[in-house]
Enzyme design. Structure first.
Site, short mmCIF file in Angstrom:
data_model
loop_
_atom_site.label_atom_id
_atom_site.label_comp_id
_atom_site.label_asym_id
_atom_site.label_seq_id
_atom_site.Cartn_x
_atom_site.Cartn_y
_atom_site.Cartn_z
N CYS A 57 -4.41 -1.51 -1.88
CA CYS A 57 -4.57 -0.07 -2.13
C CYS A 57 -5.46 0.08 -3.35
O CYS A 57 -5.16 -0.46 -4.43
CB CYS A 57 -3.20 0.55 -2.40
SG CYS A 57 -3.24 2.28 -2.91
N ASN A 58 -6.57 0.78 -3.20
CA ASN A 58 -7.50 0.97 -4.31
C ASN A 58 -6.87 1.79 -5.42
O ASN A 58 -7.01 1.46 -6.60
CB ASN A 58 -8.76 1.66 -3.81
CG ASN A 58 -9.65 0.75 -2.98
OD1 ASN A 58 -10.62 0.20 -3.47
ND2 ASN A 58 -9.33 0.61 -1.70
N CYS A 113 -10.72 2.98 0.00
CA CYS A 113 -9.30 3.22 0.27
C CYS A 113 -9.03 2.43 1.54
O CYS A 113 -9.82 2.49 2.49
CB CYS A 113 -9.02 4.71 0.48
SG CYS A 113 -7.35 5.06 1.09
N ASP A 172 0.87 -1.18 0.00
CA ASP A 172 0.00 0.00 0.00
C ASP A 172 0.91 1.23 0.00
O ASP A 172 2.13 1.12 0.14
CB ASP A 172 -0.91 -0.02 1.24
CG ASP A 172 -1.83 1.21 1.33
OD1 ASP A 172 -2.37 1.62 0.29
OD2 ASP A 172 -1.98 1.76 2.42
N SER A 173 0.30 2.39 -0.10
CA SER A 173 1.07 3.62 -0.06
C SER A 173 1.53 3.97 1.36
O SER A 173 2.46 4.76 1.53
CB SER A 173 0.22 4.78 -0.60
OG SER A 173 -0.95 4.94 0.19
N GLU A 215 -2.95 9.21 8.28
CA GLU A 215 -1.50 9.06 8.40
C GLU A 215 -0.94 9.98 9.50
O GLU A 215 0.11 9.70 10.06
CB GLU A 215 -0.82 9.36 7.06
CG GLU A 215 -1.04 8.29 6.00
CD GLU A 215 -0.19 7.04 6.22
OE1 GLU A 215 0.84 7.14 6.91
OE2 GLU A 215 -0.56 5.97 5.69
N HIS A 237 -7.16 2.81 3.93
CA HIS A 237 -7.05 3.62 5.15
C HIS A 237 -8.41 3.81 5.83
O HIS A 237 -8.49 3.94 7.05
CB HIS A 237 -6.50 5.01 4.81
CG HIS A 237 -5.05 5.07 4.51
ND1 HIS A 237 -4.51 4.59 3.33
CD2 HIS A 237 -4.00 5.56 5.21
CE1 HIS A 237 -3.21 4.79 3.32
NE2 HIS A 237 -2.88 5.38 4.46
#
Length: 267
Positions: A76-77, A186, A13-14, A154, A188
Site C-alpha cells: 500500500c503506497n 496505489c 493493504d487497506s 472496492e 488498487h
C-alpha cells in the site's frame, strides 16, 4: 532479528488492492508461505490523517509480527508513506512499495505520470525519489490525486462504463502530454490497466508488485531468509471486515488460498 527462514511473509493493504502485489509475489516466490491482511474495516487509507495512519499501520504490522512472520511487505503506497516508525519497534525486514517502484520506472523512462491517493501525492514520496534520481532535466513528471479510484474499485467498478469515464475524466489534463510510464501509485490502480490504456495506449503501466518483489528477494537473500522448502507455498487471506461480495470482487485472484478470514488487529 528473526532467523526462521520457513516462517511466512506478511503482506498488507487497506483492502483488496494489495492482492495485486500478493498475486505477483506468489509467482515470484512459489515456495514461500504468505499471510495477507486487508484492513477493510478502515478503508480507505488515502483520506486518513497521518496520525490515524500511523495507528492503523502499527496495528496491522503488530498483528503480523505476533503470528509471527519473517518479513512484512507493505502493499500500500499510502501506508508506506506512514511506516517509518515501524523500524523503531519491529526487528524484521519491512519492504514498502514506493522506492522500488519509482526507481524501476526511472529505468524505463523519465517521462512519468504518477497516479496515487491524496495522502501519497501530498507526502511528496514519489516526487522526492524521482527528482533525486532522474538524469534528464528536460524530462517531465506529473502527479495526480486519484483517491476516488479506490472506492470505485472496492465497489467492483472495474471494466465498466463508469470506470472508463472516471479514468478518462481524471487524466484529461495530461492526455496530450508525452508520457511513457504510468506508475500505479496505489496498489488498487493496476486493476484499471484497461482503463488507463484507453487514454495512453503506448505507455507502460507500472504496478508496484514486481519492483517490490525484487527488493524483497534482495533483502531475504542478504539475510539468508529465503525458504529452503521445496513444497508449494500456502496463502491465507485475512480481512478486518468481511464483505459478502469479497469473492466476487476478487474473482481475478486465481491463485489457490486457504480461505478468507475476518480478524481483529486493533487492541
Amino acid at each position: 532479528m528473526i532467523k526462521n527462514k520457513n516462517l511466512p511473509i506478511g503482506v498488507f493493504d487497506s483492502g483488496i488492492g494489495g492482492l495485486t502485489v500478493l498475486y505477483r509475489l506468489i509467482e515470484m516466490f512459489p515456495n514461500e508461505d504468505f499471510v495477507y491482511v486487508g484492513d477493510t474495516l478502515n478503508l480507505p487509507y488515502g483520506t486518513k490523517t497521518k496520525e490515524q495512519l500511523k495507528v492503523l499501520v502499527s496495528n496491522v504490522s503488530n498483528y503480523l509480527n505476533a503470528l509471527p512472520v519473517k518479513s512484512i511487505v507493505i502493499a500500500c503506497n499510502t501506508a508506506t508513506t506512514n511506516s517509518g516508525h515501524l523500524k523503531e519497534t519491529l526487528d524484521l525486514p519491512i519492504i514498502g512499495v514506493i522506492e522500488p517502484t519509482a526507481n524501476y520506472a526511472l529505468s524505463i523512462s523519465e517521462n512519468i505520470l504518477v497516479l496515487a491517493t491524496n495522502v501519497t501525492i501530498d507526502s511528496n514520496a514519489y516526487q522526492d525519489i524521482i527528482n533525486k534520481n532522474k538524469k534528464d532535466p528536460n524530462s517531465k513528471q506529473f502527479y495526480l490525486k486519484c483517491s476516488d479510484f479506490v472506492d470505485a474499485i472496492e465497489n467492483n467498478e472495474i471494466n465498466t462504463s463508469y470506470s472508463y469515464k472516471l479514468v478518462q475524466d481524471k487524466l484529461k489534463t495530461v492526455k496530450n502530454e508525452n508520457i511513457d510510464v504510468i506508475i500505479c501509485g496505489c496498489t488498487h490502480f493496476g486493476l484499471y490497466e484497461k482503463e488507463l490504456k484507453s487514454v495512453f495506449p503506448n505507455a507502460t503501466i507500472l504496478e508496484c508488485a514486481v519492483p517490490t518483489g525484487l527488493e524483497l528477494k534482495k533483502q531475504l537473500e542478504t539475510l539468508d531468509l529465503l525458504t529452503d522448502s521445496k513444497n508449494k507455498g500456502t496463502t491465507t487471506i485475512n480481512v478486518t471486515k468481511l464483505q459478502d461480495n469479497f469473492k466476487d470482487k476478487t474473482k481475478w485472484f486465481d491463485h489457490p488460498y486457504n480461505g478468507v478470514y475476518e480478524i481483529k488487529v486493533s487492541k
